[in-house]
Design a protein around this motif. Sequence first.
Motif, PDB file in Angstrom:
ATOM      1  N   ALA A 140       8.243   9.185   2.345  1.00 57.03           N
ATOM      2  CA  ALA A 140       7.775   9.207   3.734  1.00 57.03           C
ATOM      3  C   ALA A 140       6.526   8.351   3.904  1.00 57.03           C
ATOM      4  CB  ALA A 140       7.510  10.643   4.173  1.00 57.03           C
ATOM      5  N   ARG A 141       5.612   8.439   2.932  1.00 58.58           N
ATOM      6  CA  ARG A 141       4.393   7.635   3.005  1.00 58.58           C
ATOM      7  C   ARG A 141       4.702   6.144   2.856  1.00 58.58           C
ATOM      8  NH1 ARG A 141      -0.415  10.232   2.861  1.00 58.58           N
ATOM      9  NH2 ARG A 141      -0.406  12.467   2.378  1.00 58.58           N
ATOM     10  N   GLN A 142       5.613   5.816   1.963  1.00 55.96           N
ATOM     11  CA  GLN A 142       5.968   4.414   1.759  1.00 55.96           C
ATOM     12  C   GLN A 142       6.606   3.820   3.013  1.00 55.96           C
ATOM     13  OE1 GLN A 142       8.479   4.645  -1.710  1.00 55.96           O
ATOM     14  NE2 GLN A 142       6.768   4.399  -3.148  1.00 55.96           N
ATOM     15  N   LEU A 143       7.521   4.559   3.613  1.00 55.91           N
ATOM     16  CA  LEU A 143       8.165   4.081   4.841  1.00 55.91           C
ATOM     17  C   LEU A 143       7.139   3.919   5.957  1.00 55.91           C
ATOM     18  CD1 LEU A 143      11.390   6.315   4.849  1.00 55.91           C
ATOM     19  CD2 LEU A 143      11.213   3.927   4.135  1.00 55.91           C
ATOM     20  N   GLY A 144       6.256   4.901   6.082  1.00 53.52           N
ATOM     21  CA  GLY A 144       5.236   4.828   7.121  1.00 53.52           C
ATOM     22  C   GLY A 144       4.272   3.674   6.916  1.00 53.52           C
ATOM     23  N   ALA A 145       3.934   3.404   5.663  1.00 55.45           N
ATOM     24  CA  ALA A 145       2.962   2.349   5.366  1.00 55.45           C
ATOM     25  C   ALA A 145       3.477   0.967   5.744  1.00 55.45           C
ATOM     26  CB  ALA A 145       2.597   2.381   3.883  1.00 55.45           C
ATOM     27  N   GLN A 146       4.804   0.791   5.733  1.00 51.04           N
ATOM     28  CA  GLN A 146       5.385  -0.505   6.087  1.00 51.04           C
ATOM     29  C   GLN A 146       5.509  -0.692   7.600  1.00 51.04           C
ATOM     30  OE1 GLN A 146       6.114  -2.858   3.744  1.00 51.04           O
ATOM     31  NE2 GLN A 146       5.261  -1.402   2.268  1.00 51.04           N
ATOM     32  N   GLY A 147       5.325   0.401   8.337  1.00 49.17           N
ATOM     33  CA  GLY A 147       5.560   0.360   9.774  1.00 49.17           C
ATOM     34  C   GLY A 147       4.659  -0.551  10.578  1.00 49.17           C
ATOM     35  N   PRO A 148       3.323  -0.480  10.400  1.00 51.19           N
ATOM     36  CA  PRO A 148       2.451  -1.304  11.240  1.00 51.19           C
ATOM     37  C   PRO A 148       2.742  -2.796  11.166  1.00 51.19           C
ATOM     38  CG  PRO A 148       1.188   0.433  10.194  1.00 51.19           C
ATOM     39  CD  PRO A 148       2.560   0.493   9.590  1.00 51.19           C
ATOM     40  N   ALA A 149       3.045  -3.305   9.984  1.00 45.15           N
ATOM     41  CA  ALA A 149       3.345  -4.735   9.863  1.00 45.15           C
ATOM     42  C   ALA A 149       4.625  -5.079  10.616  1.00 45.15           C
ATOM     43  CB  ALA A 149       3.474  -5.120   8.388  1.00 45.15           C
ATOM     44  N   ARG A 150       5.613  -4.187  10.541  1.00 45.69           N
ATOM     45  CA  ARG A 150       6.856  -4.416  11.272  1.00 45.69           C
ATOM     46  C   ARG A 150       6.613  -4.347  12.776  1.00 45.69           C
ATOM     47  NH1 ARG A 150      11.493  -7.011  11.918  1.00 45.69           N
ATOM     48  NH2 ARG A 150      13.122  -5.747  12.890  1.00 45.69           N
ATOM     49  N   ALA A 151       5.864  -3.353  13.222  1.00 46.24           N
ATOM     50  CA  ALA A 151       5.587  -3.202  14.652  1.00 46.24           C
ATOM     51  C   ALA A 151       4.817  -4.398  15.200  1.00 46.24           C
ATOM     52  CB  ALA A 151       4.807  -1.912  14.902  1.00 46.24           C
ATOM     53  N   ALA A 152       3.986  -5.000  14.361  1.00 45.72           N
ATOM     54  CA  ALA A 152       3.162  -6.132  14.805  1.00 45.72           C
ATOM     55  C   ALA A 152       3.984  -7.363  15.149  1.00 45.72           C
ATOM     56  CB  ALA A 152       2.133  -6.479  13.732  1.00 45.72           C
ATOM     57  N   THR A 153       5.263  -7.377  14.766  1.00 47.55           N
ATOM     58  CA  THR A 153       6.119  -8.512  15.123  1.00 47.55           C
ATOM     59  C   THR A 153       6.654  -8.390  16.545  1.00 47.55           C
ATOM     60  OG1 THR A 153       8.150  -7.493  14.253  1.00 47.55           O
ATOM     61  CG2 THR A 153       6.801  -8.768  12.707  1.00 47.55           C
TER      62      THR A 153
END
Length: 389
Positions: free
Chosen positions: A351-364
């Motif tokens: 869950a932490r790993q998936l969440g940690a990748q989120g901001p970079a993806r959202a920034a696109t």
Amino acid sequence: MRVAVYYPWVYLRSGIERALIEIKRRSRHDIRIYTNHFDPGGTYPELAGMNVTELSRVSVERTYSAVTAAAMSILRTRLDSAEHDAVLVCCDGLGPLLTFANRRKPVVNLCFTPLRATYDDAYRDRLLAHGGPARPVKRAAETAFRLVDRMAWRNFDAVICIAETVRRRVADNRLFPESKIHLAYPGVEPGHAAPGDLSEPMFLLPGRIMWTKNIELAISGFRLFLKHAPPALQRFRLHIAGMVDAKSRPYLARLQHLAGGEERISFETMVSDDRMRALYAQAWAVLAPAFNEDFGLTPIEAMAHGRPVLACNRGGLRETVLDGVTGLLVEPEPAAFAAGLRRIAQDEVLARQLGAQGPARAATFTWPRFVETIDSVLDGVQHVQRISA
């Protein structure tokens, strides 16, 4: 350039109303918003200060008689062509009908979706499944609308789709030449939570509470999750938060009945932007169970807040959620949804790993890029010569 931005009804807190705000705020053009139904108390408060012009008022009911009356009113609606240089129609159904009486200036379609009851097979099948004796009437209405709508689409000088799923829907139904369709993904505001910081054992299902969001799948999946969860996972709860308009209140009642009095399932229907941000910050994961979402802002908002997303492997959700990277994509079945819930709940590292990748993806997905694409398309059509209707 003076641009008349038209959307038939501005009365909810949905992605289209949010897009209107961002276009008005960020466009380099002179934007004026027009609608046939404006409810400043029901939509985002920012719109109240944006000089929205209400034209002849139409109903927001979705009965066939009300929709037909609204369609006829939109067909007759005429904007003053002396006050604008181009028209941007926000389309999720009836908007293109405005073009019949407003062809003196270039017209661009910002397509959130063509009418789903006509062009989205998954949506139409579900709608007709509950048609009963009225099913033949619905099919006849669909055929009539399709004929008129196709003529309306010929009036557009350019089309911008908000997702590849929508672009495919437009192209597959031959509404507009595929090679001439532009793509502009809506955006989100940056998150305010530390990426990967899991707060509470809460699954959050945010957004409008309406039947197309398929919320019953999340409830059924969550109850199945609880049924088979070990004691350590029994602490998890499901919180459903979003706006409910009048036509969706019976659906909310059905959802509450489906919840069956389970104390770990809760509903919140008056949610401000600040409150929603707080809920994102508290959530363990965010759910997106819609059966064929056009795009969906809530998964991107979740990723911006560093939250993993559990979503259906259908429609526009596949364009935002990266399976195994920022969330999990599962089949739209209760057992599959329950399995996804359990996987995220019991594996905190995942869950932490998936969440940690989120901001970079959202920034696109950014509002400036979204509005810049719209502005560029408007620039490209400003010299098109149109004729009167």
